[in-house]
Design a protein around this motif. Structure first.
Motif, PDB file in Angstrom:
ATOM      1  N   UNK A 105      -3.858  30.022  13.552  1.00 56.60           N
ATOM      2  CA  UNK A 105      -3.696  31.440  13.235  1.00 56.60           C
ATOM      3  C   UNK A 105      -4.326  32.456  14.188  1.00 56.60           C
ATOM      4  N   UNK A 106      -5.337  32.116  14.972  1.00 60.00           N
ATOM      5  CA  UNK A 106      -5.986  33.174  15.764  1.00 60.00           C
ATOM      6  C   UNK A 106      -5.035  34.036  16.584  1.00 60.00           C
ATOM      7  N   UNK A 107      -4.124  33.428  17.320  1.00 59.39           N
ATOM      8  CA  UNK A 107      -3.204  34.217  18.158  1.00 59.39           C
ATOM      9  C   UNK A 107      -2.283  35.064  17.299  1.00 59.39           C
ATOM     10  N   UNK A 108      -1.785  34.494  16.194  1.00 69.08           N
ATOM     11  CA  UNK A 108      -0.900  35.217  15.288  1.00 69.08           C
ATOM     12  C   UNK A 108      -1.605  36.413  14.667  1.00 69.08           C
ATOM     13  N   UNK A 109      -2.832  36.205  14.197  1.00 68.19           N
ATOM     14  CA  UNK A 109      -3.582  37.283  13.561  1.00 68.19           C
ATOM     15  C   UNK A 109      -3.932  38.381  14.563  1.00 68.19           C
TER      16      UNK A 109
END
Length: 299
Positions: A105-109
């Protein structure tokens, strides 16, 4: 029906005593009692049994509490619909398994936050069981959970496929049988974790009883303790690839159906999909499409 009286009733049911409800609502106790009596007279039924230590709901009171929650939820949703001007803003509560939050999730968030800075995005990590309950109880707008999920009130979309591996310290040689680790300690997240359930199911099917089970609250703690030789665990390969490639963990392949698991994004069918969640779903769909395209190029 008097909505204020209904709110008083809901608060009394939650707090368990008239005095506690009065403090919660900043009302005089006499006003609380009057509102409850008015509601009971209107409905022509008794809502609470009184006793020395407080009050408890009658069967009719329990039924009314269910409807009261629905009524106030619908009122809240109506306000959101009326105020939604299609501009992404306001709160967005998303649940996620810790492994998914750490790796997927880091890149998406980051991309979502950059695109919609006025959305107050909150990520709550925990096991699948907790997040399913949170979505069903309208506490979360959506959640990343481990599949499969079968529930008539849930919409689900597969977003990732994870390869699960058994991990041990480097001193453990390749396994020819699970019996070789029968005396090892199982290092897992708390009950409700789908990966833990899969591992325990596999061990049970093979007739292997772990020597001990230790529960951890964080992913880093499990990985660190496995590497130190404290025990074994089962995690997605994507989560431990760095440690495996770096020579601090050893992986052991799993047989089907234990080696693969889908990560799903779930949300309620009957809940209004506000603009912040709509944008999140759109971005999730775009990222999923890009990921599939990258996989096709690699093939």
């Amino acid at each position: 029906m008097d909505l204020q009286a209904l709110k008083v009733f809901q608060t009394v049911a939650k707090m368990g005593t008239i005095s506690a409800a009065a403090r919660e609502l900043n009302y005089a106790q006499s006003n609380i009692t009057t509102k409850i009596q008015q509601l009971e007279n209107h409905l022509q039924t008794t809502l609470f049994h009184r006793h020395n230590r407080g009050i408890i709901l009658t069967s009719k009171g329990e039924s009314l509490l269910i409807y009261a929650k629905r009524i106030f939820r619908l009122i809240d949703e109506t306000n959101k619909v009326m105020k939604d001007d299609q501009t992404p803003k306001g709160p967005l509560m998303i649940g996620s398994m810790e492994t998914t939050a750490a790796i997927r999730l880091p890149a998406l968030l980051s991309k979502y936050h950059q695109g919609y800075p006025d959305v107050d995005l909150t990520i709550i990590t925990g096991p699948t069981e907790q997040h399913l309950h949170g979505v069903l109880q309208y506490e979360l707008d959506g959640a990343f959970v481990s599949g499969p999920i079968e529930h008539p009130e849930i919409i689900q979309e597969t977003v990732f496929e994870e390869e699960l591996v058994l991990i041990t310290d480097m001193k453990q040689p390749s396994l020819s049988s699970l019996k070789e680790i029968e005396n090892r300690t199982l290092l897992v997240f708390r009950s409700g974790c789908s990966y833990r359930a899969k591992l325990e199911d596999w061990l049970h099917q093979e007739g292997v009883v772990p020597n001990k089970i230790m529960e951890f609250g964080t992913l880093d703690a499990i990985i660190g303790c496995v590497a130190a030789g404290l025990g074994i665990s089962m995690l997605p390969y994507s989560v431990v690839a760095k440690q495996i490639n770096g020579g601090t963990l050893r992986q052991h392949k799993l047989p089907n159906p234990y080696g693969k698991v889908d990560t799903l994004f779930i949300y309620r069918k009957d809940k209004y999909v506000a603009t912040p969640l709509t944008k999140f779903l759109n971005l999730l769909s775009e990222e999923k499409g890009l990921g599939e395209a990258r996989n096709l190029i690699q093939i």
